[in-house]
Design a protein around this motif. Structure first.
Motif, PDB file in Angstrom:
ATOM      1  N   SER A 184       0.814  -1.225   0.000  1.00 10.75           N
ATOM      2  CA  SER A 184       0.000   0.000   0.000  1.00 10.75           C
ATOM      3  C   SER A 184       0.843   1.269   0.000  1.00 10.75           C
ATOM      4  N   THR A 185       1.987   1.240  -0.652  1.00 12.41           N
ATOM      5  CA  THR A 185       2.870   2.409  -0.676  1.00 12.41           C
ATOM      6  C   THR A 185       2.163   3.635  -1.243  1.00 12.41           C
ATOM      7  N   ALA A 186       1.476   3.481  -2.366  1.00 12.33           N
ATOM      8  CA  ALA A 186       0.798   4.628  -2.986  1.00 12.33           C
ATOM      9  C   ALA A 186      -0.283   5.172  -2.070  1.00 12.33           C
ATOM     10  N   LEU A 187      -0.982   4.287  -1.363  1.00  9.89           N
ATOM     11  CA  LEU A 187      -2.029   4.733  -0.448  1.00  9.89           C
ATOM     12  C   LEU A 187      -1.426   5.515   0.711  1.00  9.89           C
ATOM     13  N   ARG A 188      -0.301   5.060   1.226  1.00  6.53           N
ATOM     14  CA  ARG A 188       0.356   5.794   2.313  1.00  6.53           C
ATOM     15  C   ARG A 188       0.823   7.173   1.835  1.00  6.53           C
ATOM     16  N   GLU A 189       1.208   7.267   0.577  1.00  5.68           N
ATOM     17  CA  GLU A 189       1.601   8.575   0.044  1.00  5.68           C
ATOM     18  C   GLU A 189       0.401   9.515  -0.040  1.00  5.68           C
ATOM     19  N   ILE A 190      -0.758   8.983  -0.422  1.00  4.81           N
ATOM     20  CA  ILE A 190      -1.983   9.797  -0.429  1.00  4.81           C
ATOM     21  C   ILE A 190      -2.307  10.255   0.992  1.00  4.81           C
ATOM     22  N   ALA A 191      -2.248   9.325   1.946  1.00  7.96           N
ATOM     23  CA  ALA A 191      -2.542   9.659   3.339  1.00  7.96           C
ATOM     24  C   ALA A 191      -1.572  10.704   3.883  1.00  7.96           C
ATOM     25  N   ARG A 192      -0.340  10.631   3.428  1.00  6.74           N
ATOM     26  CA  ARG A 192       0.674  11.615   3.852  1.00  6.74           C
ATOM     27  C   ARG A 192       0.333  13.010   3.369  1.00  6.74           C
ATOM     28  N   ASP A 193      -0.248  13.110   2.174  1.00  8.30           N
ATOM     29  CA  ASP A 193      -0.391  14.398   1.509  1.00  8.30           C
ATOM     30  C   ASP A 193      -1.723  15.095   1.747  1.00  8.30           C
ATOM     31  N   LEU A 194      -2.732  14.390   2.219  1.00  7.62           N
ATOM     32  CA  LEU A 194      -4.036  15.020   2.426  1.00  7.62           C
ATOM     33  C   LEU A 194      -3.988  15.979   3.609  1.00  7.62           C
ATOM     34  N   PRO A 195      -4.881  16.974   3.634  1.00  6.61           N
ATOM     35  CA  PRO A 195      -4.909  17.894   4.776  1.00  6.61           C
ATOM     36  C   PRO A 195      -5.170  17.152   6.086  1.00  6.61           C
ATOM     37  N   ALA A 196      -4.411  17.462   7.101  1.00  2.00           N
ATOM     38  CA  ALA A 196      -4.538  16.764   8.382  1.00  2.00           C
ATOM     39  C   ALA A 196      -5.936  16.869   8.954  1.00  2.00           C
ATOM     40  N   GLU A 197      -6.596  17.999   8.693  1.00  4.42           N
ATOM     41  CA  GLU A 197      -7.918  18.236   9.280  1.00  4.42           C
ATOM     42  C   GLU A 197      -9.035  17.456   8.589  1.00  4.42           C
ATOM     43  N   ARG A 198      -8.689  16.592   7.650  1.00  5.68           N
ATOM     44  CA  ARG A 198      -9.708  15.791   6.957  1.00  5.68           C
ATOM     45  C   ARG A 198      -9.490  14.283   7.157  1.00  5.68           C
ATOM     46  N   LEU A 199      -8.664  13.880   8.088  1.00  5.83           N
ATOM     47  CA  LEU A 199      -8.291  12.477   8.239  1.00  5.83           C
ATOM     48  C   LEU A 199      -9.005  11.804   9.401  1.00  5.83           C
TER      49      LEU A 199
END
Length: 260
Positions: A184-199
């Motif tokens: 899930s490397t690509a998914l972790r990269e998406i999770a890294r880049d999204l705004p923190a206030e939306r997680l």
């Protein structure tokens, strides 16, 4: 404290449920949302939530069940969601991987749930699998035609485009045990880049157990593993990630007041 924003506690019975809730508390998981997949299930989920101060529930029809009955009227969904512990609508959405219901019926049901969420001002929990383009298009159309509504892309495993479109429309994104899988490397990269206030974080228990429990029956306690990987991906401590995701949960699920 962590909150498991999406699980299916009706899969656990009697003493088994007692053990699941006890282990969740021991792991620092203070609250859980047990998710609806059929309207007929609402009484069961309501009873679980009423019996446990730290459990909430949602009301909705999963896309797998979209053809099992007529598309529900938004008013019918809203009536079931009027209960004080019903904090959201769903899960609804589109699943083109299994295609267990005709796609047009999935789309009609999805739109009905969007309208219920908008009218009730409750967040819509969205299931999206192999349907990124149609999910994004429907979210955009419904926002333009009827106005914004709160929503959560749950168990996110889709592409970056859907994540960014959802955030752009005001939505939130929740990550499950899939985030911990080696591939899930690509998914972790998406999770890294999204705004923190939306997680947000979730288990989708009893499904999709995270590493190191992969292949076993998942449970809310193990959301801590997903939260740990999300924290590592973003360069945060576990405590900081818990603070952020809990605050986000409260902002999205506004009916879910902290348990006394």
């Amino acid at each position: 404290m962590l909150i498991d924003s999406h699980c299916h506690l009706d899969y656990f019975q009697g003493d088994e449920l007692t053990g699941v809730l006890s282990r969740a508390a021991a792991a620092g998981v203070g609250e859980m949302v047990t998710i609806g997949t059929t309207l007929g299930q609402a009484d069961t989920l309501r009873a679980i939530a009423e019996a446990h101060p730290n459990v909430w529930f949602t009301v909705g029809v999963h896309p797998h069940q979209a053809a099992d009955a007529a598309v529900p009227e938004p008013a019918a969904i809203m009536a079931l969601a009027a209960h004080p512990k019903a904090v959201g609508i769903g899960e609804s959405g589109l699943d083109y991987f299994y295609d267990r219901a005709p796609r047009d019926m999935q789309q009609d049901s999805f739109r009905a749930h969007i309208r219920a969420a908008r009218q009730a001002d409750l967040p819509l929990v969205i299931h999206a699998r192999d349907a990124d383009a149609d999910i994004a298009a429907i979210l955009q159309q419904e926002t333009e035609q009827g106005g914004p509504f709160p929503f959560l892309l749950h168990c996110f495993s889709s592409g970056r485009g859907l994540a960014e479109a959802g955030v752009r429309l005001g939505g939130y994104v929740s990550f499950s045990g899939i985030l911990t899988f080696p591939k899930s490397t690509a998914l972790r990269e998406i999770a890294r880049d999204l705004p923190a206030e939306r997680l947000l974080v979730e288990t989708d228990a009893p499904f999709l157990a995270p590493v190191p429990h992969r292949g076993r029956r998942n449970e809310p306690a193990w959301v801590a593993h997903t939260a740990g990987v999300l924290a590592e991906s973003r360069g945060l401590s576990a405590a900081a990630l818990a603070t952020v995701t809990t605050a986000n949960f409260r902002r999205l699920f506004r009916k879910a007041a902290p348990a006394a």
